[in-house]
Write a protein that holds these residues in place. Structure first.
Motif, PDB file in Angstrom:
ATOM      1  N   ASN A 128      27.584  50.891  35.077  1.00  0.00           N
ATOM      2  CA  ASN A 128      27.964  51.293  36.426  1.00  0.00           C
ATOM      3  C   ASN A 128      28.821  50.192  37.032  1.00  0.00           C
ATOM      4  O   ASN A 128      28.944  49.098  36.458  1.00  0.00           O
ATOM      5  N   GLU A 129      29.411  50.465  38.187  1.00  0.00           N
ATOM      6  CA  GLU A 129      30.148  49.428  38.908  1.00  0.00           C
ATOM      7  C   GLU A 129      29.163  48.456  39.561  1.00  0.00           C
ATOM      8  O   GLU A 129      28.047  48.828  39.898  1.00  0.00           O
ATOM      9  N   PRO A 130      29.575  47.211  39.772  1.00  0.00           N
ATOM     10  CA  PRO A 130      28.701  46.262  40.483  1.00  0.00           C
ATOM     11  C   PRO A 130      28.399  46.755  41.896  1.00  0.00           C
ATOM     12  O   PRO A 130      29.198  47.473  42.503  1.00  0.00           O
ATOM     13  N   LEU A 131      27.254  46.375  42.403  1.00  0.00           N
ATOM     14  CA  LEU A 131      26.929  46.648  43.799  1.00  0.00           C
ATOM     15  C   LEU A 131      27.923  45.931  44.707  1.00  0.00           C
ATOM     16  O   LEU A 131      28.276  44.774  44.464  1.00  0.00           O
ATOM     17  N   SER A 132      28.363  46.620  45.762  1.00  0.00           N
ATOM     18  CA  SER A 132      29.197  45.953  46.759  1.00  0.00           C
ATOM     19  C   SER A 132      28.332  45.021  47.604  1.00  0.00           C
ATOM     20  O   SER A 132      27.102  45.155  47.633  1.00  0.00           O
ATOM     21  N   THR A 133      28.984  44.092  48.301  1.00  0.00           N
ATOM     22  CA  THR A 133      28.243  43.190  49.191  1.00  0.00           C
ATOM     23  C   THR A 133      27.443  43.990  50.207  1.00  0.00           C
ATOM     24  O   THR A 133      26.277  43.671  50.490  1.00  0.00           O
ATOM     25  N   GLU A 134      28.048  45.044  50.756  1.00  0.00           N
ATOM     26  CA  GLU A 134      27.364  45.874  51.754  1.00  0.00           C
ATOM     27  C   GLU A 134      26.147  46.569  51.158  1.00  0.00           C
ATOM     28  O   GLU A 134      25.097  46.680  51.813  1.00  0.00           O
ATOM     29  N   GLU A 135      26.263  47.020  49.913  1.00  0.00           N
ATOM     30  CA  GLU A 135      25.122  47.666  49.246  1.00  0.00           C
ATOM     31  C   GLU A 135      23.994  46.667  48.994  1.00  0.00           C
ATOM     32  O   GLU A 135      22.815  46.997  49.145  1.00  0.00           O
ATOM     33  N   VAL A 136      24.355  45.448  48.620  1.00  0.00           N
ATOM     34  CA  VAL A 136      23.333  44.413  48.412  1.00  0.00           C
ATOM     35  C   VAL A 136      22.611  44.127  49.730  1.00  0.00           C
ATOM     36  O   VAL A 136      21.378  44.048  49.779  1.00  0.00           O
ATOM     37  N   GLU A 137      23.370  43.999  50.805  1.00  0.00           N
ATOM     38  CA  GLU A 137      22.764  43.712  52.114  1.00  0.00           C
ATOM     39  C   GLU A 137      21.848  44.848  52.559  1.00  0.00           C
ATOM     40  O   GLU A 137      20.794  44.607  53.160  1.00  0.00           O
ATOM     41  N   ALA A 138      22.228  46.094  52.245  1.00  0.00           N
ATOM     42  CA  ALA A 138      21.377  47.240  52.582  1.00  0.00           C
ATOM     43  C   ALA A 138      20.073  47.207  51.788  1.00  0.00           C
ATOM     44  O   ALA A 138      19.003  47.564  52.308  1.00  0.00           O
ATOM     45  N   LEU A 139      20.143  46.775  50.528  1.00  0.00           N
ATOM     46  CA  LEU A 139      18.926  46.641  49.720  1.00  0.00           C
ATOM     47  C   LEU A 139      18.000  45.584  50.307  1.00  0.00           C
ATOM     48  O   LEU A 139      16.781  45.769  50.360  1.00  0.00           O
ATOM     49  N   VAL A 140      18.565  44.485  50.759  1.00  0.00           N
ATOM     50  CA  VAL A 140      17.758  43.436  51.411  1.00  0.00           C
ATOM     51  C   VAL A 140      16.997  44.038  52.585  1.00  0.00           C
ATOM     52  O   VAL A 140      15.784  43.806  52.756  1.00  0.00           O
ATOM     53  N   GLU A 141      17.680  44.838  53.389  1.00  0.00           N
ATOM     54  CA  GLU A 141      17.040  45.438  54.561  1.00  0.00           C
ATOM     55  C   GLU A 141      15.964  46.445  54.159  1.00  0.00           C
ATOM     56  O   GLU A 141      14.965  46.614  54.872  1.00  0.00           O
ATOM     57  N   SER A 142      16.131  47.107  53.015  1.00  0.00           N
ATOM     58  CA  SER A 142      15.099  48.043  52.543  1.00  0.00           C
ATOM     59  C   SER A 142      13.818  47.299  52.170  1.00  0.00           C
ATOM     60  O   SER A 142      12.709  47.779  52.437  1.00  0.00           O
ATOM     61  N   TYR A 143      13.965  46.150  51.546  1.00  0.00           N
ATOM     62  CA  TYR A 143      12.779  45.328  51.263  1.00  0.00           C
ATOM     63  C   TYR A 143      12.106  44.905  52.569  1.00  0.00           C
ATOM     64  O   TYR A 143      10.874  44.945  52.706  1.00  0.00           O
TER      65      TYR A 143
END
Length: 365
Positions: free
Chosen positions: A139-154
């Protein structure tokens, strides 16, 4: 009557944020008995049985944060949405009524998920560089915005855990799952702030811990699980020396980790040449934080072989605990088959202890 030879296991544990009746922990083990990703009454009763039989702290099976690709199965529990959180609230109620303490393990499987896996068939697996554990591009790498959204999900999961009454959280950063994919050079080829050398690759985990801490406050315990080994590579290493381990741990300590859960396949194996300390022992010595040791406790074969195992002596484990090499001991397969395992150890009922067999994976004892 207390078995004197295992007395160190049954001393109370106290840190600045967590107080337990003894040193035993139920290790997190994926069970897959939560239909529609919601833990039900049977799951609540399964955890309650361990609390009734003297387990000091229960760490739940991995439970998926709010992201469409966080888990890979329709019966693996998640930690978001009203139904699932109500199910977990019932688990907490049952465990507390039995006098136990419990922490959810917050989880995202990352690139170990296959495209088409339930519960969200359309969701593609995600990871730092879109590489699976073999280093192959999926797959394509996670974008910075997607990584930040994952942080918020945790962080949201941590807030929910505190709100519904859990006693702590554990963040799963081990075994080649999402957070560990950021740690590991084989799966993280990023050149932004989430990539670089093994210290810089801790940034995703650091931001998760910091975000969770903001949500739960200063007095709520955050446990962080990490490992050297990966599911596809038992010899993998994030660090190769105590000096490197110190540099790896420092950002996580500063971010707010209270307890490290140091996952090894065999607790008795030394981590680095020239010392008998295992990964937990080194982590405690370096970080100054309490640690949980784990790995084939009470059994004579490693947990990555699920064909079966016989019971084995706890003498070496108790000796290490008595020397303060680690603070807490996580028990996996022994507790999977036998909810009374801790109580039997406490009472010296070794003849009553059950060997592990793979049938234990098929039901909730």
């Amino acid at each position: 009557m207390t078995n004197q030879t295992t007395k160190p296991l049954f001393k109370p544990f106290s840190s600045d944020k967590l107080h337990l009746v003894n040193r035993t922990v139920m290790a997190p083990m994926t069970r897959g008995f939560s239909p529609g990703n919601v833990p039900n009454e049977e799951v609540a009763a399964y955890y309650r049985r361990r609390a009734e039989n003297e387990v000091g702290l229960i760490i739940t099976e991995g439970t998926g944060i709010n992201h469409p690709a966080s888990v890979s199965g329709e019966n693996i529990p998640v930690f978001h949405g009203e139904q699932a959180l109500n199910g977990w609230a019932n688990v907490v109620k049952e465990v507390h009524e039995a006098g136990g303490k419990i922490a959810p393990q917050l989880w995202h499987v990352g690139m170990t998920r296959s495209t088409g896996d339930l519960p969200n068939k359309e969701a593609a697996p995600v990871g730092p560089s879109g590489l699976n554990l073999n280093g192959e591009k999926v797959n394509e790498p996670l974008s910075t915005e997607e990584v930040e959204a994952l942080v918020e999900s945790y962080a949201k999961a941590a807030a929910d855990a505190k709100r519904i009454g859990f006693d702590a959280i554990e963040i799963h950063g081990a075994h080649g799952y999402l957070i560990d994919q950021f740690f590991w050079g084989n799966t993280n080829k990023r050149t932004d702030r989430y990539g670089g050398d093994f210290v810089k690759r801790t940034q995703f985990a650091v931001e998760i811990v910091e975000a969770c801490r903001r949500e739960v406050g200063e007095d709520f315990p955050i446990i962080f699980r990490f490992s050297q080994w990966k599911m596809n590579d038992f010899q993998a290493q994030l660090v190769s020396s105590p000096d490197e381990l110190e540099r790896f741990l420092e950002p996580l300590v500063e971010a707010g980790v209270d307890i490290f859960h140091c996952s090894t396949r065999r607790f008795w194996e030394s981590e680095f040449e020239g010392s008998s300390l295992n990964l937990a022992g080194w982590t405690k010595q370096i970080s100054g934080k309490p640690v949980i040791s784990v790995g084939s406790v009470g059994l004579d074969s490693v947990f990555t072989d699920f064909s079966g195992a016989e019971t084995s002596s706890l003498d070496g484990l108790v000796d290490k605990l008595d020397r303060d090499e680690f603070d807490l001991v996580a028990i996996g397969r022994s507790l999977l088959m036998d909810p009374e395992w801790v109580k039997k150890v406490h009472e010296g009922r070794t003849d009553d202890m059950l060997a592990f067999n793979k049938e234990a994976m098929q039901k909730l004892y």
